[in-house]
Write a protein that holds these residues in place. Structure first.
Motif, PDB file in Angstrom:
ATOM      1  N   GLY A 106       0.794  -1.247  -0.019  1.00 44.90           N
ATOM      2  CA  GLY A 106      -0.135   0.323   0.162  1.00 44.90           C
ATOM      3  C   GLY A 106       0.773   1.191   0.188  1.00 44.90           C
ATOM      4  N   HIS A 107       0.182   2.467  -0.531  1.00 45.34           N
ATOM      5  CA  HIS A 107       0.845   3.765  -0.355  1.00 45.34           C
ATOM      6  C   HIS A 107       1.897   3.866   0.747  1.00 45.34           C
ATOM      7  N   ASP A 108       2.895   4.180   0.817  1.00 49.72           N
ATOM      8  CA  ASP A 108       3.843   4.600   1.619  1.00 49.72           C
ATOM      9  C   ASP A 108       4.094   3.679   2.942  1.00 49.72           C
ATOM     10  N   ALA A 109       3.969   2.436   2.572  1.00 54.44           N
ATOM     11  CA  ALA A 109       4.195   1.287   3.653  1.00 54.44           C
ATOM     12  C   ALA A 109       5.662   1.146   4.047  1.00 54.44           C
ATOM     13  N   GLU A 110       6.148   1.408   5.244  1.00 54.52           N
ATOM     14  CA  GLU A 110       7.653   1.252   5.466  1.00 54.52           C
ATOM     15  C   GLU A 110       7.655  -0.189   6.199  1.00 54.52           C
ATOM     16  N   GLY A 111       6.813  -0.889   6.258  1.00 53.03           N
ATOM     17  CA  GLY A 111       7.028  -2.298   6.688  1.00 53.03           C
ATOM     18  C   GLY A 111       5.746  -2.639   7.418  1.00 53.03           C
ATOM     19  N   GLY A 112       5.593  -3.552   8.331  1.00 52.22           N
ATOM     20  CA  GLY A 112       4.435  -3.784   8.993  1.00 52.22           C
ATOM     21  C   GLY A 112       3.277  -4.407   8.280  1.00 52.22           C
ATOM     22  N   PRO A 113       2.258  -4.368   8.545  1.00 53.44           N
ATOM     23  CA  PRO A 113       0.875  -5.050   7.877  1.00 53.44           C
ATOM     24  C   PRO A 113       0.989  -5.141   6.547  1.00 53.44           C
ATOM     25  N   GLU A 114       1.221  -3.853   5.900  1.00 46.66           N
ATOM     26  CA  GLU A 114       1.213  -3.878   4.213  1.00 46.66           C
ATOM     27  C   GLU A 114       2.136  -4.675   3.702  1.00 46.66           C
ATOM     28  N   VAL A 115       3.252  -4.909   4.517  1.00 44.71           N
ATOM     29  CA  VAL A 115       4.492  -5.683   3.718  1.00 44.71           C
ATOM     30  C   VAL A 115       4.136  -7.118   3.852  1.00 44.71           C
ATOM     31  N   LEU A 116       3.525  -7.376   5.281  1.00 41.28           N
ATOM     32  CA  LEU A 116       3.202  -8.874   5.616  1.00 41.28           C
ATOM     33  C   LEU A 116       2.296  -9.330   4.555  1.00 41.28           C
ATOM     34  N   SER A 117       1.042  -8.441   4.247  1.00 45.75           N
ATOM     35  CA  SER A 117       0.006  -8.641   3.444  1.00 45.75           C
ATOM     36  C   SER A 117       0.425  -9.076   2.120  1.00 45.75           C
ATOM     37  N   VAL A 118       1.162  -8.206   1.475  1.00 43.51           N
ATOM     38  CA  VAL A 118       1.781  -8.322   0.136  1.00 43.51           C
ATOM     39  C   VAL A 118       2.564  -9.820   0.069  1.00 43.51           C
ATOM     40  N   SER A 119       3.436  -9.965   1.132  1.00 45.42           N
ATOM     41  CA  SER A 119       3.974 -11.082   1.222  1.00 45.42           C
ATOM     42  C   SER A 119       3.325 -12.099   1.098  1.00 45.42           C
ATOM     43  N   ALA A 120       2.383 -12.362   1.941  1.00 46.99           N
ATOM     44  CA  ALA A 120       1.313 -13.482   1.937  1.00 46.99           C
ATOM     45  C   ALA A 120       0.699 -13.879   0.535  1.00 46.99           C
ATOM     46  N   ALA A 121       0.547 -12.586  -0.212  1.00 46.94           N
ATOM     47  CA  ALA A 121      -0.093 -12.949  -1.524  1.00 46.94           C
ATOM     48  C   ALA A 121       0.881 -13.482  -2.577  1.00 46.94           C
ATOM     49  N   ILE A 122       2.211 -12.995  -2.170  1.00 50.82           N
ATOM     50  CA  ILE A 122       3.062 -13.230  -3.057  1.00 50.82           C
ATOM     51  C   ILE A 122       3.459 -14.984  -2.906  1.00 50.82           C
ATOM     52  N   GLN A 123       3.737 -15.319  -1.849  1.00 42.72           N
ATOM     53  CA  GLN A 123       3.400 -16.790  -1.321  1.00 42.72           C
ATOM     54  C   GLN A 123       2.454 -17.548  -2.167  1.00 42.72           C
ATOM     55  N   ASN A 124       1.280 -17.065  -2.223  1.00 42.16           N
ATOM     56  CA  ASN A 124      -0.016 -17.653  -2.834  1.00 42.16           C
ATOM     57  C   ASN A 124       0.328 -17.659  -4.461  1.00 42.16           C
ATOM     58  N   LEU A 125       0.907 -16.604  -4.732  1.00 40.40           N
ATOM     59  CA  LEU A 125       1.116 -16.556  -6.267  1.00 40.40           C
ATOM     60  C   LEU A 125       2.161 -17.519  -6.614  1.00 40.40           C
ATOM     61  N   LEU A 126       3.365 -17.646  -5.842  1.00 38.87           N
ATOM     62  CA  LEU A 126       4.229 -18.854  -6.113  1.00 38.87           C
ATOM     63  C   LEU A 126       3.675 -20.178  -6.099  1.00 38.87           C
ATOM     64  N   LEU A 127       2.926 -20.184  -5.200  1.00 43.58           N
ATOM     65  CA  LEU A 127       2.428 -21.853  -4.932  1.00 43.58           C
ATOM     66  C   LEU A 127       1.192 -21.955  -6.294  1.00 43.58           C
ATOM     67  N   ALA A 128       0.331 -20.985  -6.559  1.00 40.53           N
ATOM     68  CA  ALA A 128      -0.488 -21.048  -7.730  1.00 40.53           C
ATOM     69  C   ALA A 128       0.042 -21.460  -8.880  1.00 40.53           C
ATOM     70  N   ALA A 129       1.329 -20.579  -9.171  1.00 42.60           N
ATOM     71  CA  ALA A 129       2.217 -20.754 -10.395  1.00 42.60           C
ATOM     72  C   ALA A 129       2.762 -22.288 -10.556  1.00 42.60           C
ATOM     73  N   HIS A 130       3.200 -22.746  -9.337  1.00 45.10           N
ATOM     74  CA  HIS A 130       3.764 -24.140  -9.412  1.00 45.10           C
ATOM     75  C   HIS A 130       2.662 -25.084  -9.903  1.00 45.10           C
ATOM     76  N   GLN A 131       1.383 -24.829  -9.258  1.00 47.23           N
ATOM     77  CA  GLN A 131       0.441 -25.637  -9.455  1.00 47.23           C
ATOM     78  C   GLN A 131       0.059 -25.793 -11.116  1.00 47.23           C
ATOM     79  N   ALA A 132       0.117 -24.563 -11.558  1.00 47.27           N
ATOM     80  CA  ALA A 132      -0.074 -24.502 -12.991  1.00 47.27           C
ATOM     81  C   ALA A 132       0.886 -25.004 -13.970  1.00 47.27           C
ATOM     82  N   GLY A 133       2.094 -25.535 -13.502  1.00 43.47           N
ATOM     83  CA  GLY A 133       3.122 -25.893 -14.002  1.00 43.47           C
ATOM     84  C   GLY A 133       4.012 -24.960 -14.527  1.00 43.47           C
ATOM     85  N   LEU A 134       4.000 -23.615 -13.861  1.00 42.44           N
ATOM     86  CA  LEU A 134       4.953 -22.508 -14.313  1.00 42.44           C
ATOM     87  C   LEU A 134       5.897 -22.265 -12.997  1.00 42.44           C
ATOM     88  N   GLY A 135       6.933 -21.907 -13.416  1.00 40.79           N
ATOM     89  CA  GLY A 135       8.163 -21.576 -12.244  1.00 40.79           C
ATOM     90  C   GLY A 135       8.352 -20.071 -11.951  1.00 40.79           C
TER      91      GLY A 135
END
Length: 187
Positions: A106-135
């Protein structure tokens, strides 16, 4: 693919085929990323999915910034200079991945909840891509480059990761899991 299998078998991929990825497949992968939990349910993160000339422009900006980040990479991987060089080299062309996914907090996030939230979304992205046969590979050393956020219309949002995505040319073997990472109390 079961979730357990996806978690245990997903690896960071650093060499990709140039084969285009169908947009419908990318839509599904990114949609699954957006189902991650977020602090306060705010879902303040944003993804930019870049292919073609947009991908190449981002790549050029990252490659131009490599002399500025080389020392950061070398310091992070001082224990393994060969790995440090591999990481720098990877950032030159992102292993030929045809698509780059940029993840912003989110705008002007310096860490904390915003960074944690996007990190969780990235992990989902990594797993979903793997499931789809992507690296994928979650890269972070070029994220200081505010110029990238500006050129993709995300000025003011911290770039948390650039995730190259494509069909893997090879699947790396898993690294051994470190011992002693879990402490049990009261069992």
């Amino acid at each position: 693919m079961e979730l357990t299998q996806a978690i245990r078998e997903r690896r960071t991929v650093r060499q990709f085929a140039s084969t285009p990825i169908p947009k419908a497949l990318l839509v599904e992968v990114v949609d699954l990323a957006c189902w991650a939990p977020s602090a306060g349910g705010q879902q303040g993160y944003r993804f930019v999915v870049a292919a073609g000339s947009a991908r190449n422009e981002i790549q050029a900006r990252v490659a131009a910034s490599l002399p500025q980040i080389r020392h950061l990479v070398e310091a992070e991987f001082a224990h393994d200079p060969a790995l440090a060089e591999e990481v720098v080299t990877f950032h030159e062309a992102f292993g030929g991945a045809p698509v780059l996914v940029l993840a912003f907090a989110g705008h002007d996030a310096e860490g904390g909840p915003e960074v944690l939230s996007v990190s969780a979304a990235i992990q989902n992205l990594l797993l979903a891509a793997h499931q789809a046969g992507l690296g994928t590979a979650w890269t972070g050393f070029a994220t200081f480059n505010t110029e990238i956020a500006t050129i993709v219309g995300m000025a003011g949002r911290p770039l948390i990761g650039i995730i190259p995505i494509g069909y893997p040319l090879s699947t790396p073997t898993p690294r051994p899991r470190a011992e002693g990472r879990v402490q049990w109390l009261g069992f």
